[in-house]
Design a protein around this motif. Sequence first.
Motif, PDB file in Angstrom:
ATOM      1  N   SER B 384     -44.455 -22.111 -32.877  1.00 45.92           N
ATOM      2  CA  SER B 384     -43.041 -21.678 -32.296  1.00 45.92           C
ATOM      3  C   SER B 384     -42.607 -22.157 -31.162  1.00 45.92           C
ATOM      4  CB  SER B 384     -42.985 -20.027 -32.372  1.00 45.92           C
ATOM      5  OG  SER B 384     -43.909 -19.651 -31.118  1.00 45.92           O
ATOM      6  N   TYR B 385     -41.500 -22.335 -30.603  1.00 46.94           N
ATOM      7  CA  TYR B 385     -41.112 -22.867 -29.401  1.00 46.94           C
ATOM      8  C   TYR B 385     -41.621 -21.975 -28.153  1.00 46.94           C
ATOM      9  CZ  TYR B 385     -38.009 -26.805 -30.955  1.00 46.94           C
ATOM     10  OH  TYR B 385     -37.649 -28.020 -31.518  1.00 46.94           O
ATOM     11  N   GLU B 386     -41.626 -20.808 -28.377  1.00 42.60           N
ATOM     12  CA  GLU B 386     -42.064 -19.810 -27.565  1.00 42.60           C
ATOM     13  C   GLU B 386     -43.540 -19.981 -27.058  1.00 42.60           C
ATOM     14  OE1 GLU B 386     -42.478 -15.910 -28.814  1.00 42.60           O
ATOM     15  OE2 GLU B 386     -41.843 -15.001 -26.934  1.00 42.60           O
ATOM     16  N   VAL B 387     -44.474 -20.387 -27.967  1.00 42.51           N
ATOM     17  CA  VAL B 387     -45.979 -20.662 -27.638  1.00 42.51           C
ATOM     18  C   VAL B 387     -45.859 -22.305 -27.318  1.00 42.51           C
ATOM     19  CG1 VAL B 387     -47.943 -21.049 -28.739  1.00 42.51           C
ATOM     20  CG2 VAL B 387     -46.962 -19.125 -29.452  1.00 42.51           C
ATOM     21  N   GLY B 388     -45.179 -22.913 -27.643  1.00 38.62           N
ATOM     22  CA  GLY B 388     -44.962 -24.534 -27.347  1.00 38.62           C
ATOM     23  C   GLY B 388     -44.653 -24.514 -25.689  1.00 38.62           C
ATOM     24  N   LEU B 389     -43.517 -23.757 -25.427  1.00 42.06           N
ATOM     25  CA  LEU B 389     -43.088 -23.497 -24.191  1.00 42.06           C
ATOM     26  C   LEU B 389     -44.288 -22.917 -23.011  1.00 42.06           C
ATOM     27  CD1 LEU B 389     -40.599 -24.246 -22.550  1.00 42.06           C
ATOM     28  CD2 LEU B 389     -40.141 -21.513 -22.324  1.00 42.06           C
ATOM     29  N   THR B 390     -44.938 -21.969 -23.502  1.00 37.32           N
ATOM     30  CA  THR B 390     -46.023 -21.273 -22.898  1.00 37.32           C
ATOM     31  C   THR B 390     -47.221 -22.391 -22.516  1.00 37.32           C
ATOM     32  OG1 THR B 390     -45.659 -19.353 -24.203  1.00 37.32           O
ATOM     33  CG2 THR B 390     -47.838 -19.411 -23.020  1.00 37.32           C
ATOM     34  N   VAL B 391     -47.655 -23.173 -23.672  1.00 42.14           N
ATOM     35  CA  VAL B 391     -48.598 -24.170 -23.416  1.00 42.14           C
ATOM     36  C   VAL B 391     -48.073 -25.385 -22.382  1.00 42.14           C
ATOM     37  CG1 VAL B 391     -49.957 -25.819 -24.596  1.00 42.14           C
ATOM     38  CG2 VAL B 391     -49.404 -23.530 -25.743  1.00 42.14           C
ATOM     39  N   SER B 392     -46.909 -25.673 -22.636  1.00 40.94           N
ATOM     40  CA  SER B 392     -46.442 -26.698 -21.745  1.00 40.94           C
ATOM     41  C   SER B 392     -46.423 -26.338 -20.399  1.00 40.94           C
ATOM     42  CB  SER B 392     -44.958 -27.124 -22.146  1.00 40.94           C
ATOM     43  OG  SER B 392     -45.115 -27.610 -23.438  1.00 40.94           O
ATOM     44  N   ILE B 393     -45.922 -25.128 -20.191  1.00 41.97           N
ATOM     45  CA  ILE B 393     -45.851 -24.632 -18.492  1.00 41.97           C
ATOM     46  C   ILE B 393     -47.039 -24.669 -18.276  1.00 41.97           C
ATOM     47  CG2 ILE B 393     -45.227 -22.539 -17.059  1.00 41.97           C
ATOM     48  CD1 ILE B 393     -42.876 -22.313 -18.783  1.00 41.97           C
ATOM     49  N   SER B 394     -48.117 -24.091 -18.898  1.00 39.06           N
ATOM     50  CA  SER B 394     -49.510 -23.929 -18.569  1.00 39.06           C
ATOM     51  C   SER B 394     -50.058 -25.492 -18.481  1.00 39.06           C
ATOM     52  CB  SER B 394     -50.196 -23.301 -19.802  1.00 39.06           C
ATOM     53  OG  SER B 394     -49.930 -22.021 -19.895  1.00 39.06           O
ATOM     54  N   LEU B 395     -49.720 -26.321 -19.358  1.00 38.15           N
ATOM     55  CA  LEU B 395     -50.357 -27.717 -19.005  1.00 38.15           C
ATOM     56  C   LEU B 395     -49.998 -28.256 -17.641  1.00 38.15           C
ATOM     57  CD1 LEU B 395     -51.815 -30.214 -20.236  1.00 38.15           C
ATOM     58  CD2 LEU B 395     -49.428 -30.635 -21.047  1.00 38.15           C
ATOM     59  N   ILE B 396     -48.550 -28.130 -17.550  1.00 40.19           N
ATOM     60  CA  ILE B 396     -47.964 -28.636 -15.938  1.00 40.19           C
ATOM     61  C   ILE B 396     -49.168 -27.951 -14.984  1.00 40.19           C
ATOM     62  CG2 ILE B 396     -46.086 -28.888 -14.504  1.00 40.19           C
ATOM     63  CD1 ILE B 396     -44.423 -28.943 -16.845  1.00 40.19           C
TER      64      ILE B 396
END
Lengths: 450, 450
Positions: B384-396
């Motif tokens: 889901s975009y929600e989880v995708g966004l979470t992972v992306s912010i974490s990655l940065i």
Amino acid sequence: MEFKISRDFITQIEQYVSENRENELQALLADIHYADIAEIMGELDDADSIYIFHILDSEKTAEILLELDEEVREKILKGLSPKEIAEELDELSTDDAADIIAELPEGRQGEVISELLDVEHAKDIVDLLRYDEDTAGGLMGKELVKVNENWTVLTCVKEMRIQAENVQRVHSIYVVDDENRLKGRLSLKDLLTTSTKTPISEVYIPKVDSVKVTTPDVEVARIMQKYDLEAIPVIDELGRLVGRITIDDIVDVIKDEADKDYQLAAGISQDVEADDSIIDLTKARLPWLVLALLGGFISVKLLNSFSGAMQYHKELFFFTPLIAAMAGNVGVQSSAIIVQGLANNSISGSLFNRLIKEVLLSLLNGSLLALILIAGSHLLLGVSYEVGLTVSISLISVIIIASLIGTFIPILLNKMGIDPALATGPFITTSNDICGILIYFSIAKLILGF
Amino acid sequence: MEFKISRDFITQIEQYVSENRENELQALLADIHYADIAEIMGELDDADSIYIFHILDSEKTAEILLELDEEVREKILKGLSPKEIAEELDELSTDDAADIIAELPEGRQGEVISELLDVEHAKDIVDLLRYDEDTAGGLMGKELVKVNENWTVLTCVKEMRIQAENVQRVHSIYVVDDENRLKGRLSLKDLLTTSTKTPISEVYIPKVDSVKVTTPDVEVARIMQKYDLEAIPVIDELGRLVGRITIDDIVDVIKDEADKDYQLAAGISQDVEADDSIIDLTKARLPWLVLALLGGFISVKLLNSFSGAMQYHKELFFFTPLIAAMAGNVGVQSSAIIVQGLANNSISGSLFNRLIKEVLLSLLNGSLLALILIAGSHLLLGVSYEVGLTVSISLISVIIIASLIGTFIPILLNKMGIDPALATGPFITTSNDICGILIYFSIAKLILGF
């Protein structure tokens, strides 16, 4: 004694430059080594360092030019006319001059060469430009002292006095025949201790190590290191003496090669420094990070396919980073040892023996680590023995596979003519992460049956 | 041209040895360079290589001794009497002889020294044994050509002919005063091109780079490289000339230092080679693996503490190896660039500027990677975009923190006088794994609220 460049000194220079105090600057820099001035210029902004360059005399600026970082040099050269560049190059030895010309844009190269005053020097430089920069031809200089085998020592000494004028350091005296074919050498010691009446053909040493113009630079470095040579003559296809390589050029090759392997192992694909621009650093770093990210996708996919295990054994998922990290570390260790061995030409014996050795080594290391893991995971983390055992067996298997991948991929690449150092760093950690997770969950599935 | 050691050649030698065919062996090895014979002896078993050693003449065996691997040399030396060892050492230069004596057991050192025939040579060797092996004193040799400032060039040339007899290669001619204090140098070029009637005080160059006996070897290497020196004189506390270091000794220092950094980055704590024993390899590798395993325990603990998230967002757990791998890779890249910069003395500017630069670099790299991650995780993995966004912010965030840790831990260690290369490899990947997972789940908790 080394000169230490202080912040105060830089500020002093900047102030003098801004006030146009040329004489004070010249006095301040008069006793400073060209290598230090080059370092100082690297600290100044472009306009200031160009100003400094213009007020120094050309004997010093030529050497400074050589020592500058490539970007700074490029800026300085842009601000000079072909004639001015030629004046600098006239002060340099042929190999250094050729290296600088090679950095110029194609069109300017001819303009600069036509402005060189010393015709012999210009011919030598043009000749050197023909060779690949990472071969003996690209490393060699034309300055050398050579004598004809048919001369007497007396003629030799006279000739050498003339030749030595153009040679910065006399390493060896090479002996050639009438066709300029390399026959042997006279040592400097012979020169100092032999009577001048002896004929050359009687005193020269007929054995001399040499390399061909096409020999790769790392190979030249290896030969010079192995045989402890300070200089080596370079011959062409017909055995004619065309140049010589000195140990100081080889020091750079060795350093560059070691730096390159180190950077590849760390996942940096170009020669960058901490002070380079963000764009340059990104170019060197991002490709490996993208590779790692794509590998990461595969591990996500894999874990997803084993998500059934979550219902009964969610602890298994807590151990995935541990397993992946161990696989990565073991792989990097194995690959580093092999890559270094390949670079030093010290890998011998059969592949099968190496396989047996890696498996035994991994079994030993893996078993010791598995014991710590079983004890630790039970005592510290309260994991059941069943899961602890599963993780431990997986750990041993993963370590064996990771060390085999780390050992044999570099060997394989080397056989295929690809730089084995490419298989260190992110490449090996990423592939071992994936293999590690796959092996781990496959074994877990077998033992725990989910 | 280099000699290639073939399997057939080794077999041939083994056969001759087993049949005691001394003459054939001598003929076979007569034209082979000592460095190659040392390599051949490394391939033979102990008894065979000792046999070979004994049938060669001492001029060659002395050089072979130097080139052998340390373990092979130890075995050969064990089989020789103090008198025999002394005979070998009489053939070697003082620095090489001192290095070999330093490897002998304490008791034997005195026995060997007392058997040395050349008293001057023996004195020099004893003098060299006083210095630490990783200082200029430990690197230097006593063989040099020096002249007194009060002599005429004519006296000089005569004296130098005598001195040059004991010196393998003449690099520079040093000028000293009556107290043996270093005053300057005469270049070889001057020697060849100056009239013999000139007094020394008029022709010598009063400026000469030198190092103290206590200067660390890596510092000597840096200075010789920077100033492009082929030899550097070594002075004692009173400025007296006590020895000289040549570039070929420095080549080994540079190579060893680069190898050491590379091995530390790969998680190998001793200088080992692929052909070393399993025990030696384990000693070098296991400590780092244990460290990584203990770090792994912490990550297991951390994941366990976030296990509540599993109920609603089990996908989060699929991404942990990806996040940990990215953190590790970024950390290793940053630390490698800094460690190399520190080794080359090329880190300049303020810490604050460096901090800003690392953050900007990480933001740029991190954002690009995050875009790939969002797209990829949605398209390929159906997250889901929600989880995708979470992972992306974490990655940065993880990339920023990892690059800061990778940059500043080496700088900190360096300031504390600890080798910054220790903070590369497993140390940095393990700590970044842990930080990465902690940051990832903390951000996930904040956004997804489990």
